[in-house]
Design an enzyme around this catalytic site. Structure first.
Site, short mmCIF file in Angstrom:
data_model
loop_
_atom_site.label_atom_id
_atom_site.label_comp_id
_atom_site.label_asym_id
_atom_site.label_seq_id
_atom_site.Cartn_x
_atom_site.Cartn_y
_atom_site.Cartn_z
N LYS A 121 44.56 -5.43 64.84
CA LYS A 121 43.24 -5.60 65.44
C LYS A 121 42.24 -5.22 64.37
O LYS A 121 42.63 -4.70 63.32
CB LYS A 121 43.06 -4.72 66.69
CG LYS A 121 43.54 -3.26 66.47
CD LYS A 121 43.38 -2.41 67.72
CE LYS A 121 44.42 -2.65 68.78
NZ LYS A 121 43.89 -3.30 69.99
N ARG A 122 40.93 -5.47 64.60
CA ARG A 122 39.95 -5.02 63.63
C ARG A 122 40.11 -3.51 63.40
O ARG A 122 40.47 -2.76 64.32
CB ARG A 122 38.53 -5.33 64.13
CG ARG A 122 38.19 -6.81 64.07
CD ARG A 122 38.31 -7.36 62.66
NE ARG A 122 37.28 -6.83 61.80
CZ ARG A 122 36.17 -7.47 61.46
NH1 ARG A 122 35.95 -8.71 61.89
NH2 ARG A 122 35.29 -6.92 60.66
N LYS A 126 39.20 2.32 67.74
CA LYS A 126 40.54 1.79 68.02
C LYS A 126 41.64 2.75 67.55
O LYS A 126 42.80 2.59 67.87
CB LYS A 126 40.71 0.42 67.37
CG LYS A 126 39.81 -0.67 68.00
CD LYS A 126 39.93 -1.97 67.25
CE LYS A 126 39.02 -3.07 67.78
NZ LYS A 126 39.56 -3.80 68.95
N THR A 149 42.23 -8.01 74.09
CA THR A 149 42.99 -9.21 74.45
C THR A 149 44.29 -9.25 73.67
O THR A 149 45.24 -9.89 74.09
CB THR A 149 42.19 -10.50 74.17
OG1 THR A 149 41.69 -10.45 72.82
CG2 THR A 149 41.03 -10.64 75.15
N LYS A 205 48.31 -10.57 74.64
CA LYS A 205 49.21 -11.44 73.87
C LYS A 205 50.56 -10.77 73.67
O LYS A 205 51.61 -11.40 73.81
CB LYS A 205 48.60 -11.76 72.49
CG LYS A 205 47.27 -12.48 72.54
CD LYS A 205 46.59 -12.47 71.16
CE LYS A 205 45.11 -12.70 71.27
NZ LYS A 205 44.39 -12.39 70.02
#
Ligand code: PLP
Length: 837
Positions: A565-566, A571, A673, A677
């Site tokens: 992810k970024r 995060k 999201t 996945k």
């Protein structure tokens, strides 16, 4: 009765008319193969000396594109003839990735293309692999827009995307000495076979200048104009004949603008002016969840808003005499505040260009605009200096002032004398430099405001937008994000797709909740074995990618523990690394009884100006180097940083992962999201109670989700007495991790480089409170490791995760948008084939 001859002449005349319908193109292997060879040999002029897979890719793309275009034209004419209500999805980002495989899947020619290429002796994977990603987005927000388009077309909804055709997409990332290096992404260098230029719909966009008010009417004059030229991309639905449109605008200089300078004898200035104009769509701003406030960015936003609204009004006027039912037939969905200047721009065009009154225009605007919020992070909330607006968009600022004045007088009626509330709610933030609050403009000008997961929407209502929620509670609603199961399961995981098809039939591809039937097989040993076999093959594919891109060997027996992810502090990739260092300490201390072998993969791009994020990348690489080269570690632990994380990489990563890291500070990740996945492809989540993780947990239950960490309420409560140094001191594992990090063990030749990281962990004002969740995270990771040792238990969890992923299809998300916000009719497109029969 016509005789034979005249009827033959009639049909001859028909075929001579260039606008007469052509017979439908064959969808069989032979027809596709023939067109492929014709494009390769004749159109592209290649022969057997051609060694690159670029030309075969292009030839196949053109053959597939022809078949899309047939359906595309029918879709356009059906929508026009039906005069149906439409939605326009406005977004500064569309992270589309590759198109070829998706088009082949949705056109239902996968088997035919496979057969054709087996016969031709050409490897289809090489061809697919030579398509560059269309990386016109940063991360989740842009990828959501792309998944939405796929679901809208699949659900047969008349939705058109509007965006910008950036010459340079998201930068490409490579790693040198452990540091991120950004390279330009010239994705259009070899041409783009999927786009269709539409110069006939070019629009003229105004900037700067000033306004003239002459008895009630307003003129915006002495402007510097830029042309907006549209390029259309086809968006095919899944096996239904629908092909919707993504229209991307490219900036171009006006002719007379150049001419003026040229006549003044300044050739170079003329060319410079041309450059200025074309710079507007030159580059995607690479900031995710933060704004950098550049003037060019506001130009981009207005350019998109103005061109798109002009395009919609042009089309409307071709088919309608007035604006009376415009609001019943059109809806604009704003993807975050980025296109929110649309609220003022629609007002401007309706009043200044179409002659409507303020009240008529406001009626239309307030019943066609809908706004989606994507983040609670204060640094991501867009505010533009009033001064900048005044200079760049003077007419728009006047309209915003008027919207604000009328809005505040309504607030004052409801809460008389509450001046503090007026100050809080004003679209204009007063201060040293007055600012336009774009989120407030979006809320005031919209009939719908939505968050992207249940928790996120609640936090919006209780926090950031509380005043607005009190004023207009019915305006707020939740639409939990999703991902398209076509790209993120059917296309990217062919092995699992076959197993699913043979187990529950293939209905799940457009009805993901059908996967729930898998639950009955979760305990079945022979099914588990097949599931494990598929996962293993996918892990091998991922291991091959890691070997090539990171030169690290991943052992497929180990647990693949993945966070892509970024890179952002919220995060908490840092928390992940702290766990890796803890595992390393355990290995060094010989504490490896009942060890679960682990391969930790971390990937993602840092915004080029975000120093802390870039330092975290360096730390991952430094820890990886030490761990991977320590003979005592062996294959107990491997760590790799995957460079240049992008859509096409995720298509290999998600199917090959065992453990999905979703470890943001609770309350900070709006939805996520990536989590969906991974889940769809059978990874188990280790995660906090944040964003859509909460809803994933609801679906799979506590026994199939590895939960840890503070809740968002606990995070906020702890902030006031957060003492990371005490937490570290009282936890011997944490203490050892910090000691190793602080000793310079991972940066022997670059002393002190990680000091900012260490300080952030030890800082009592650390907004992400990494230390607060350390113990809980380590314990959860131990639980995951234990669960993985029991492979039958793990596979059961994996199956349940896929089985319960039905709610996270964007088909569900889009059905909710349509039911609650857009209210479009499903519009089926007649089949190309039936027509000739
Ligand atoms: C799905 C996706 C994202 C979003 O991931 P999160 O984990 O939700 O932040 C970002 N980038 C790419 C390339 C993706 O495919």
């Amino acid at each position: 009765m016509p005789n034979r001859e005249s009827s033959a002449a009639e049909s001859k005349k028909q075929t001579c008319n260039p606008l007469a319908p052509l017979p439908p193109l064959g969808m069989d292997a032979e027809a596709i193969s023939f067109d492929f060879r014709r494009y390769f040999a004749h159109t592209l002029g290649r022969d057997d000396h051609c060694t690159s897979s670029h030309y075969p890719y292009k030839a196949l793309a053109l053959a597939v594109r022809d078949r899309l275009i047939e359906r595309w034209k029918r879709t356009r004419s059906t929508y026009e003839n039906d005069d149906c209500k439409r939605t326009f999805y406005l977004s500064l980002e569309f992270l589309m990735g590759r198109t070829l495989s998706n088009a082949i899947l949705n056109l239902d020619v996968s088997e035919e293309v496979n057969r054709a290429f087996i016969d031709l002796g050409i490897n289809l994977d090489d061809i697919r692999g030579s398509e560059p990603d269309a990386g016109l987005g940063n991360g989740g927000l842009g990828r959501l827009a792309a998944c939405f388009l796929d679901s809208c077309a699949t659900l047969e909804l008349p939705v058109r995307g509007y965006g910008l055709r950036y010459e340079y997409g998201m930068f490409r990332q490579h790693i040198a000495n452990g540091y991120q290096i950004e390279d330009p992404d010239l994705w259009l260098r070899d041409g783009n076979p999927w786009e269709l230029e539409r110069p006939e719909y070019t629009q003229r966009i105004k900037f700067c200048g000033h306004t003239e008010h002459i008895n009630g009417s307003v003129r915006w004059v002495d402007t510097q104009d830029v042309l907006a030229v549209p390029y259309d991309l086809p968006v095919p639905g899944y096996r239904n004949g629908t092909v919707n449109t993504l229209r991307l605008w490219k900036a171009a200089a006006t002719d007379e603008f150049n001419l003026e300078e040229f006549n003044a004898g300044s050739y170079t200035e003329a060319v410079e002016a041309k450059n200025d104009a074309e710079h507007i769509t030159m580059v995607l701003y690479p900031n995710d969840a933060s704004e950098n406030g550049k003037e060019l960015r506001l130009r981009q936003q207005y350019f998109l808003a103005s061109a798109s609204i002009k395009d919609v009004i042009r089309e409307w006027k071709e088919n309608h005499g007035s604006f009376d039912d415009f609001a019943d037939k059109n809806c604009f969905q704003l993807n975050d505040t980025h296109p929110s200047v649309s609220v003022a721009e629609l007002m401007r065009q309706l009043m200044d260009e179409q002659g409507l009154s303020w009240d008529q225009a406001w009626m239309i605007t307030g019943s066609t605009m809908a706004y989606t919020n994507h983040t609670l992070l204060p640094e991501a909330l867009e505010r533009w200096p009033v001064k900048l607006f005044e200079c760049l968009l003077p007419r728009l600022l006047e309209i915003i002032y008027e919207i604000n004045a009328r809005f505040l007088s309504e607030v004052a009626l409801r809460w008389p004398g509450d001046t503090d509330r007026l100050r809080r709610m004003s679209i204009i933030e007063e201060g040293q430099t007055s600012m336009v609050r774009m989120a407030y403009l979006a809320i005031v000008g919209s009939f719908s405001v939505n968050g992207v997961a249940a928790l996120h929407t609640e936090l919006l209502k209780q926090g950031l937008f509380h005043d607005f929620y009190e004023f207009w509670p019915q305006r707020f609603n939740n639409k939990t994000n999703g991902v398209t199961p076509r790209r993120w399961l059917a296309a990217c995981n062919p092995g699992l797709r076959r197993l699913l098809d043979e187990t529950v039939g293939n209905g799940w591809i457009s009805d993901l909740p059908a996967l729930e039937q898998l639950v009955t097989h979760a305990e079945n040993v022979s099914f588990q074995r097949k599931w494990q076999q598929v996962k293993r093959e996918n892990k091998q594919r991922l291991a091959d990618l890691v070997k090539i891109d990171c030169n690290v060997g991943f052992d497929c027996d180990a647990m693949f523990d993945v966070q892509v992810k970024r890179i952002h502090e919220y995060k908490r990739q840092l928390l992940n690394i702290l766990h890796v260092i803890h595992l390393y300490n355990r290995i060094k201390a010989g504490d490896t009884k009942n060890w679960t072998k682990r391969c930790v993969l971390i990937g993602g791009k840092a915004a080029p100006g975000y120093q802390m994020a870039k330092l975290i990348i360096k730390l991952v690489n430094s820890v990886a180097r030490v761990v991977n080269n320590d003979y005592q570690v062996g294959d107990l632990l491997k760590v790799a940083f995957l460079p240049n994380y992008r859509v096409s990489a995720m298509e290999v990563i998600a199917p090959g992962s065992d453990l999905s890291e979703q470890i943001s500070t609770a309350g900070k990740e709006a939805s996520g999201t990536g989590n969906m996945k991974f889940m769809m492809n059978g990874a188990v989540t280790i995660g906090t109670l944040d964003g859509a993780n909460i809803e994933i947990l609801e679906e799979v239950g506590e026994s199939n989700f590895i939960l840890f960490g503070l809740t968002s309420e606990e995070v906020e409560a702890m902030r006031h007495h957060y003492m990371p140094n005490r937490i570290i001191d009282q936890d011997s594992d944490f203490k050892r991790v910090m000691q190793l990090l602080e000793s310079g063990y991972f940066n022997q030749f670059e002393p002190g480089i990680f000091d900012p990281v260490i300080e952030s962990i030890r800082n009592p004002y650390d907004p992400w409170m990494t230390a607060a969740d350390f113990r809980s995270y380590i314990d959860a990771q131990e639980k995951a490791a234990k669960a993985y040792l029991d492979q039958r238990q793990w596979i059961r969890m994996s199956i349940v995760n896929s089985a319960k992923s039905g709610r996270f299809s964007t088909d569900r998300t889009i059905q909710e948008y349509n039911r609650d916000i857009w209210r479009l009719n499903q519009t089926s497109i007649p089949s190309v084939i039936e027509d000739v029969q």
